[in-house]
Each structure stands twice: as structure tokens, then as C-alpha cells.
Design a protein around this motif. Structure first.
Motif, mmCIF file in Angstrom:
data_model
loop_
_atom_site.group_PDB
_atom_site.id
_atom_site.type_symbol
_atom_site.label_atom_id
_atom_site.label_comp_id
_atom_site.label_asym_id
_atom_site.label_seq_id
_atom_site.Cartn_x
_atom_site.Cartn_y
_atom_site.Cartn_z
ATOM 1 N N GLY A 1 92.518 82.231 14.744
ATOM 2 C CA GLY A 1 93.549 83.168 14.314
ATOM 3 C C GLY A 1 94.946 82.600 14.511
ATOM 4 O O GLY A 1 95.809 82.711 13.632
ATOM 5 N N LEU A 2 95.188 81.961 15.660
ATOM 6 C CA LEU A 2 96.503 81.382 15.927
ATOM 7 C C LEU A 2 96.795 80.211 14.995
ATOM 8 O O LEU A 2 97.913 80.061 14.501
ATOM 9 N N LEU B 1 97.786 81.622 11.703
ATOM 10 C CA LEU B 1 99.117 82.220 11.734
ATOM 11 C C LEU B 1 100.191 81.146 11.577
ATOM 12 O O LEU B 1 101.147 81.302 10.812
ATOM 13 N N CYS C 1 101.385 84.422 8.009
ATOM 14 C CA CYS C 1 100.912 85.778 7.708
ATOM 15 C C CYS C 1 101.270 86.752 8.828
ATOM 16 O O CYS C 1 101.593 86.355 9.952
ATOM 17 N N ARG C 2 101.192 88.024 8.513
ATOM 18 C CA ARG C 2 101.276 89.045 9.545
ATOM 19 C C ARG C 2 99.973 89.003 10.342
ATOM 20 O O ARG C 2 98.919 88.666 9.794
ATOM 21 N N ALA C 3 100.047 89.369 11.609
ATOM 22 C CA ALA C 3 98.860 89.315 12.469
ATOM 23 C C ALA C 3 97.724 90.158 11.900
ATOM 24 O O ALA C 3 96.558 89.757 11.906
ATOM 25 N N ILE D 1 95.792 88.327 9.117
ATOM 26 C CA ILE D 1 94.832 87.323 9.573
ATOM 27 C C ILE D 1 93.607 87.997 10.182
ATOM 28 O O ILE D 1 92.470 87.598 9.915
ATOM 29 N N GLU E 1 96.967 88.875 20.264
ATOM 30 C CA GLU E 1 98.266 88.875 20.960
ATOM 31 C C GLU E 1 98.109 88.388 22.398
ATOM 32 O O GLU E 1 98.917 87.589 22.887
ATOM 33 N N LEU F 1 103.392 88.110 18.446
ATOM 34 C CA LEU F 1 102.871 87.292 17.355
ATOM 35 C C LEU F 1 103.861 87.176 16.203
ATOM 36 O O LEU F 1 103.809 86.219 15.432
ATOM 37 N N HIS F 2 104.769 88.133 16.085
ATOM 38 C CA HIS F 2 105.730 88.101 14.985
ATOM 39 C C HIS F 2 106.659 86.897 15.096
ATOM 40 O O HIS F 2 107.265 86.476 14.103
ATOM 41 N N ARG G 1 105.464 84.289 12.653
ATOM 42 C CA ARG G 1 105.864 84.583 11.277
ATOM 43 C C ARG G 1 107.365 84.324 11.094
ATOM 44 O O ARG G 1 107.793 83.810 10.062
#
Length: 208
Positions: A33-34, A37, A42-44, A47, A112, A132-133, A136
């Protein structure tokens, strides 16, 4: 909103994510996932909600029929293709990043937590802005400050529908501002000197 990752910080975070996975301190799903990203911006939620049935590696696109801006489609770059091809696919499961229950997607809160651990271990400090933002934000800023890409294409890469939203991400770091200001100052100085040598001096009349 002004906190931007440096390239060195991103490198440390990516390396630490892989290290934590190798040491069994992070799951392969969180690590995937990380990686996605950082590779896609992408937004969390996008994903975590990505389905294999919406990933077309042959055509080179990922799709989200119902994302925040509506239908969303993003290109699969080489950076994103590599982790996708290496990912373990669960028989009967459609989530690219499944949760502990294969029938459910990975929770954003779980991703997160993995990110916060990677930040702590990599000694990347963001304090109250550690979310996480930030990934992005870093990705979008790099896209929007790339003068070789037209704005409509930039927006398609990041996944923005409005110019106003896009411009909120068009930040630059202090080093970029300093370099640009220094370069502009040199050009101004050169132009003034050139004008002084070749141009005519005209006396300005005082205002009556």
C-alpha cells in the motif's frame, strides 16, 4: 499544508518500509500500500479500495468507478507496475491490498499506522501533520511544479477535477524558491547592465 517531504526523506521512508516488511514488523499488504501511494499519489482510500478487476496491466491503467472525484483512471507507470506484479493475489479475493479478512479491504487506519511506524523508524518528523496525505501532497507538488507537463495532464495524473483544487497542491519548497529567485535576480541584473551600456538615457520630467 506547507510540510513537504524532501527527496532524501522519501528515499528513507521507502527503504524503511521494505526493511520493516523484511523483518516481519510490517505486513506485505501495508508495504504494498505504501509503495503504491508513493508511486501513484493516490488518496489512501483509493489504494485500500483498489480491486484487481480494475487493474489492467496490459493497457497500463488503474480505474476507480466511484472515487472522491467520481470516475477516476490513472496510468500504471513502471514504478507502480513492479510492486503490482510482485504482489500476492489471493484466490477468490479481488482486493489489491486485502485486510486480515481477504474478503475485506485493508483499513486506512491500518495503513496509516504502518506509515507512522516507518516515519518513526526512518526519523522523518512531521509531528501533528504526520498522515498519509503527506505522500499525496509530495507527489502532487512534484507533478504540478514540473514545467514540462501541461496542466490538464498534470491534473489527470494527480486525479483532480478542478484547477482551484490543483493549485492548492502547487507548493514549492524553500530551496526551489531560493534557486528561482537567485536565477531571476541574475537575469534582471544582466538586463539592466545591458540596457545601461547600449540604451539611451532619457531625462524624466518632474511632475507639475
Amino acid at each position: 499544508r506547507q510540510r513537504l517531504f524532501t527527496e532524501a526523506e522519501v528515499g528513507r521512508l521507502r527503504a524503511m518500509s521494505g526493511k520493516l516488511e523484511a523483518e516481519g514488523k510490517s505486513t506485505a499488504t501495508v508495504a504494498l500500500g505504501l509503495r503504491l501511494l508513493f508511486a501513484t499519489g493516490c488518496r489512501a482510500g483509493e489504494i485500500c479500495g483498489l480491486r484487481w478487476s480494475h487493474v489492467d496491466l496490459e493497457a497500463g491503467f488503474m480505474r476507480w468507478p466511484e472515487s472522491k472525484p467520481g470516475f477516476l483512471q490513472k496510468p500504471v507507470t513502471a514504478e507502480a507496475r513492479a510492486p503490482l506484479k510482485k504482489a500476492n493475489r489471493i484466490v477468490g479475493g479481488d482486493w489489491v491490498c486485502p485486510g486480515s479478512d481477504p474478503k475485506k479491504s485493508l483499513r486506512v487506519e491500518t495503513l496509516e499506522a504502518g506509515f507512522e511506524r516507518a516515519m518513526k523508524e526512518a526519523k522523518v518528523d512531521a509531528r501533528e501533520n504526520a498522515s498519509l496525505h503527506l505522500i499525496r501532497h509530495w507527489f502532487a507538488t512534484r507533478i504540478y511544479t514540473d514545467g514540462t507537463i501541461p496542466l490538464p495532464v498534470q491534473m489527470a495524473i494527480v486525479g483532480h477535477k478542478s484547477v482551484a483544487t490543483a493549485m492548492r497542491y502547487a507548493h514549492v519548497d524553500r530551496a526551489q524558491v531560493q534557486r528561482a529567485a537567485a536565477s531571476a535576480a541574475k537575469r534582471r541584473t544582466a538586463a539592466v547592465k545591458a540596457a545601461g551600456k547600449s540604451g539611451k538615457v532619457v531625462k524624466m520630467e518632474s511632475a507639475k
